[in-house]
Design a protein around this motif. Sequence first.
Motif, short mmCIF file in Angstrom:
data_model
loop_
_atom_site.label_atom_id
_atom_site.label_comp_id
_atom_site.label_asym_id
_atom_site.label_seq_id
_atom_site.Cartn_x
_atom_site.Cartn_y
_atom_site.Cartn_z
N GLN A 15 52.20 71.04 49.98
CA GLN A 15 51.23 70.12 49.38
C GLN A 15 49.83 70.35 49.94
O GLN A 15 48.84 70.35 49.20
N LEU A 16 49.76 70.56 51.23
CA LEU A 16 48.47 70.82 51.88
C LEU A 16 47.85 72.12 51.36
O LEU A 16 46.64 72.21 51.14
N GLN A 17 48.70 73.10 51.15
CA GLN A 17 48.26 74.41 50.65
C GLN A 17 47.61 74.29 49.26
O GLN A 17 46.69 75.04 48.94
N HIS A 18 48.08 73.35 48.46
CA HIS A 18 47.59 73.21 47.08
C HIS A 18 46.66 71.99 46.91
O HIS A 18 46.41 71.57 45.79
N LYS A 19 46.18 71.44 48.01
CA LYS A 19 45.32 70.26 47.94
C LYS A 19 44.06 70.56 47.12
O LYS A 19 43.41 71.58 47.32
N GLY A 20 43.77 69.67 46.19
CA GLY A 20 42.56 69.81 45.38
C GLY A 20 42.70 70.73 44.19
O GLY A 20 41.76 70.87 43.40
N GLU A 21 43.88 71.37 44.01
CA GLU A 21 44.09 72.28 42.88
C GLU A 21 44.48 71.46 41.65
O GLU A 21 45.65 71.19 41.40
N VAL A 22 43.48 71.09 40.89
CA VAL A 22 43.72 70.22 39.74
C VAL A 22 44.51 70.95 38.64
O VAL A 22 45.13 70.32 37.78
N ASP A 23 44.52 72.28 38.68
CA ASP A 23 45.27 73.07 37.71
C ASP A 23 46.64 73.50 38.26
O ASP A 23 47.23 74.48 37.81
N MET A 24 47.15 72.76 39.23
CA MET A 24 48.46 73.05 39.82
C MET A 24 49.54 73.08 38.74
O MET A 24 49.53 72.27 37.81
N LEU A 25 50.48 73.99 38.87
CA LEU A 25 51.60 74.07 37.95
C LEU A 25 52.56 72.90 38.18
O LEU A 25 52.76 72.46 39.32
N GLU A 26 53.17 72.43 37.10
CA GLU A 26 54.19 71.38 37.24
C GLU A 26 55.32 71.85 38.17
O GLU A 26 55.85 71.07 38.96
N GLU A 27 55.66 73.12 38.06
CA GLU A 27 56.72 73.69 38.89
C GLU A 27 56.42 73.52 40.38
O GLU A 27 57.30 73.18 41.17
N THR A 28 55.16 73.72 40.74
CA THR A 28 54.76 73.57 42.15
C THR A 28 54.85 72.11 42.57
O THR A 28 55.33 71.80 43.67
N TYR A 29 54.41 71.23 41.68
CA TYR A 29 54.49 69.79 41.97
C TYR A 29 55.93 69.37 42.23
O TYR A 29 56.22 68.65 43.19
N PHE A 30 56.85 69.82 41.40
CA PHE A 30 58.25 69.44 41.56
C PHE A 30 58.86 70.05 42.82
O PHE A 30 59.73 69.44 43.45
N LYS A 31 58.41 71.23 43.22
CA LYS A 31 58.85 71.80 44.49
C LYS A 31 58.41 70.91 45.65
O LYS A 31 59.17 70.69 46.60
N ILE A 32 57.17 70.42 45.57
CA ILE A 32 56.62 69.57 46.63
C ILE A 32 57.39 68.26 46.74
O ILE A 32 57.84 67.87 47.83
N ILE A 33 57.59 67.57 45.62
CA ILE A 33 58.23 66.26 45.71
C ILE A 33 59.74 66.38 45.95
O ILE A 33 60.35 65.46 46.51
#
Length: 337
Positions: free
Chosen positions: A162-180
């Motif tokens: 999550q810290l690695q992708h902080k502020g990336e408003v164009d984050m992939l849904e796949e990355t979000y689901f990996k984080i949560i």
Amino acid sequence: MGTVVQLRNQINNSYYQLKDSVDEKLVLVEEKIKSKLLSDVDLVQKMTEYHIDTGGKRLRALLTLGSAKLCGYTKGGRDINLAACVEMIHGATLMHDDVIDLGNIRRGKKTLNSIWGNHSSVLIGDYLLSRCFEMMVDDGNIEVLKLLSSTSSKIAQGEVLQLQHKGEVDMLEETYFKIITAKTAELFSAATKVGAILSNKETKEKEALEFYGKNLGLTFQIADDTLDYNSDLKFFGKKIGKDFLEGKITLPVILLFQNVSSIEKDKLKNIFKQETRSNEDLNLTLELIKKYNIINECYKKAEHFINLASNSLTVFKDSDEKKILESLTSFSLQRTF
């Protein structure tokens, strides 16, 4: 306001049913946590007492107790010990989260780091984790030890991702689901699977509860992230915009970015590139979320995981415990506290 109160009571009822069904054991879980966190070091004692006094839903502990009851566990106090352990892992992650996010308020009270500083808060989080590992070893079951130690590792990795992708408003849904999945769902999954392990259940029951917990956790986190932008729920008293002001990229922002115009995309990028965000920025984002019906889209995503969680319990015979766990999925999505 009568209708609002009725709605709130109906939605939250499943949580209270679970709580009532294991209430006597939950009291013992609280006592176990207090006893395990006793320290001769004055500052450690002050900070852990403050942490315990902040309370919380104790949902993960309840899931361990409820799952063990579903699986017929009756002898001994291993469910109490491990429910306390799961809850303490959760507490440690919250302390570390607040340091990373520079959080000042949690559960309506000042965070540990805002009172005693980041250094002490990190160390107290580590203290909770070390106590957890002692409790796992005391339990003596290698499967439990492997499960909870692996879960602690995954949670830490999720925080880093999550810290690695902080502020990336164009984050992939796949990355979000990996984080949560790592940060939230893994501990839910472990909490429910522990109940089956304690009861010496077959692999299919263990896997069913593991799958149930994972999908319940995903639902819970999506709902939590969505509540942060749901201005229509202001009457429930939950403050909105916390994640936004901290710059966290969550599902509402990801789905919003997918739907907005190119001009609006640029606005969102600029907002999340800033070190700090204003209430004006929040209001603009809330207007866009309403314009593109993003809250509804988030709940549609969550409903998929609700169905998976509920259907996974079909391997168990019908019982009050099973009904409570099935109905808990709606609490995770529509809860108001």
